[in-house]
Motif scaffolding. Structure first.
Motif, PDB file in Angstrom:
ATOM      1  N   MET A   1       0.962  -0.965  -0.209  1.00  0.00           N
ATOM      2  CA  MET A   1      -0.098   0.388  -0.136  1.00  0.00           C
ATOM      3  C   MET A   1       1.053   1.399   0.032  1.00  0.00           C
ATOM      4  O   MET A   1       1.632   1.992   0.988  1.00  0.00           O
ATOM      5  CB  MET A   1      -0.057  -0.024   1.331  1.00  0.00           C
ATOM      6  N   HIS A   2       1.027   2.496  -1.289  1.00  0.00           N
ATOM      7  CA  HIS A   2       1.600   3.419  -1.588  1.00  0.00           C
ATOM      8  C   HIS A   2       0.993   4.199  -0.656  1.00  0.00           C
ATOM      9  O   HIS A   2      -0.332   4.214  -0.830  1.00  0.00           O
ATOM     10  CB  HIS A   2       1.887   3.384  -2.465  1.00  0.00           C
TER      11      HIS A   2
ATOM     12  N   VAL B   1       5.531   3.254   1.999  1.00  0.00           N
ATOM     13  CA  VAL B   1       5.163   1.817   1.032  1.00  0.00           C
ATOM     14  C   VAL B   1       4.977   1.085   2.620  1.00  0.00           C
ATOM     15  O   VAL B   1       5.993   1.004   3.528  1.00  0.00           O
ATOM     16  CB  VAL B   1       5.880   1.497   0.358  1.00  0.00           C
ATOM     17  N   ALA B   2       3.506   0.288   2.806  1.00  0.00           N
ATOM     18  CA  ALA B   2       3.566  -0.256   3.536  1.00  0.00           C
ATOM     19  C   ALA B   2       2.822  -1.653   3.501  1.00  0.00           C
ATOM     20  O   ALA B   2       2.238  -1.989   2.771  1.00  0.00           O
ATOM     21  CB  ALA B   2       2.003  -0.001   4.475  1.00  0.00           C
ATOM     22  N   THR B   3       4.181  -2.598   3.691  1.00  0.00           N
ATOM     23  CA  THR B   3       3.243  -4.348   3.030  1.00  0.00           C
ATOM     24  C   THR B   3       2.605  -4.846   4.165  1.00  0.00           C
ATOM     25  O   THR B   3       2.453  -4.984   5.038  1.00  0.00           O
ATOM     26  CB  THR B   3       4.589  -5.173   2.679  1.00  0.00           C
ATOM     27  N   LEU B   4       1.381  -5.202   3.476  1.00  0.00           N
ATOM     28  CA  LEU B   4       0.257  -5.759   3.701  1.00  0.00           C
ATOM     29  C   LEU B   4      -0.233  -7.807   3.565  1.00  0.00           C
ATOM     30  O   LEU B   4      -0.392  -7.315   2.335  1.00  0.00           O
ATOM     31  CB  LEU B   4      -1.479  -4.826   3.925  1.00  0.00           C
ATOM     32  N   HIS B   5      -0.406  -8.116   4.661  1.00  0.00           N
ATOM     33  CA  HIS B   5      -0.287  -9.825   4.582  1.00  0.00           C
ATOM     34  C   HIS B   5      -2.178 -10.106   5.041  1.00  0.00           C
ATOM     35  O   HIS B   5      -2.637  -9.254   5.657  1.00  0.00           O
ATOM     36  CB  HIS B   5       0.711 -10.164   5.671  1.00  0.00           C
ATOM     37  N   ALA B   6      -2.070 -11.583   4.398  1.00  0.00           N
ATOM     38  CA  ALA B   6      -3.509 -11.435   4.918  1.00  0.00           C
ATOM     39  C   ALA B   6      -4.222 -11.505   6.652  1.00  0.00           C
ATOM     40  O   ALA B   6      -2.271 -11.639   6.916  1.00  0.00           O
ATOM     41  CB  ALA B   6      -3.467 -13.361   4.718  1.00  0.00           C
ATOM     42  N   GLY B   7      -4.857 -10.452   6.277  1.00  0.00           N
ATOM     43  CA  GLY B   7      -5.097 -10.499   8.194  1.00  0.00           C
ATOM     44  C   GLY B   7      -5.034  -9.457   8.513  1.00  0.00           C
ATOM     45  O   GLY B   7      -5.322  -8.543   9.042  1.00  0.00           O
ATOM     46  N   ASP B   8      -4.008  -8.422   7.100  1.00  0.00           N
ATOM     47  CA  ASP B   8      -3.645  -6.834   7.765  1.00  0.00           C
ATOM     48  C   ASP B   8      -4.939  -6.048   7.201  1.00  0.00           C
ATOM     49  O   ASP B   8      -5.233  -5.973   6.761  1.00  0.00           O
ATOM     50  CB  ASP B   8      -2.415  -6.507   7.401  1.00  0.00           C
TER      51      ASP B   8
END
Length: 103
Positions: free
Chosen positions: A57-58, A67-74
């Motif tokens: 997510m930019h 930038v935040a990197t989002l994984h399943a559940g985030d």
């Protein structure tokens, strides 16, 4: 009532969605994508929940891109006026809750 298995959901095109619910002035949609979305600013608040996959997510704070990197559940919350742009790494399924009519 219905059960939605987000991992099984696909769409004919990137950012295709299924409307899960329309509640008062908000919508809940399940999106499938394998392509980035465009930079945009919502006219209301938005909650973005990664159900499957990985999404970068930019977003901009005072004009500086982060930038935040989002994984399943985030989850990612964007307030009204916050510029942001989602970039999936491969296929991803995302639940988006936002003001009805937002894009």
């Amino acid at each position: 009532m219905k059960v939605i298995r987000s991992k099984d959901f696909t769409a004919a095109q990137a950012w295709g969605s299924e409307l899960i619910a329309a509640m008062d002035s908000a919508t809940v949609r399940l999106h499938w994508t394998d392509q980035p979305y465009r930079w945009h600013v919502n006219d209301g608040e938005e909650v973005f929940a990664v159900m499957d996959g990985v999404v970068d997510m930019h977003y901009r704070i005072a004009g500086n891109e982060q930038v935040a990197t989002l994984h399943a559940g985030d989850l990612f919350f964007a307030g009204a006026g916050d510029a942001h742009c989602a970039h999936p790494r491969g296929a991803a399924r995302i639940l988006v809750i936002e003001r009805a009519g937002s894009d």
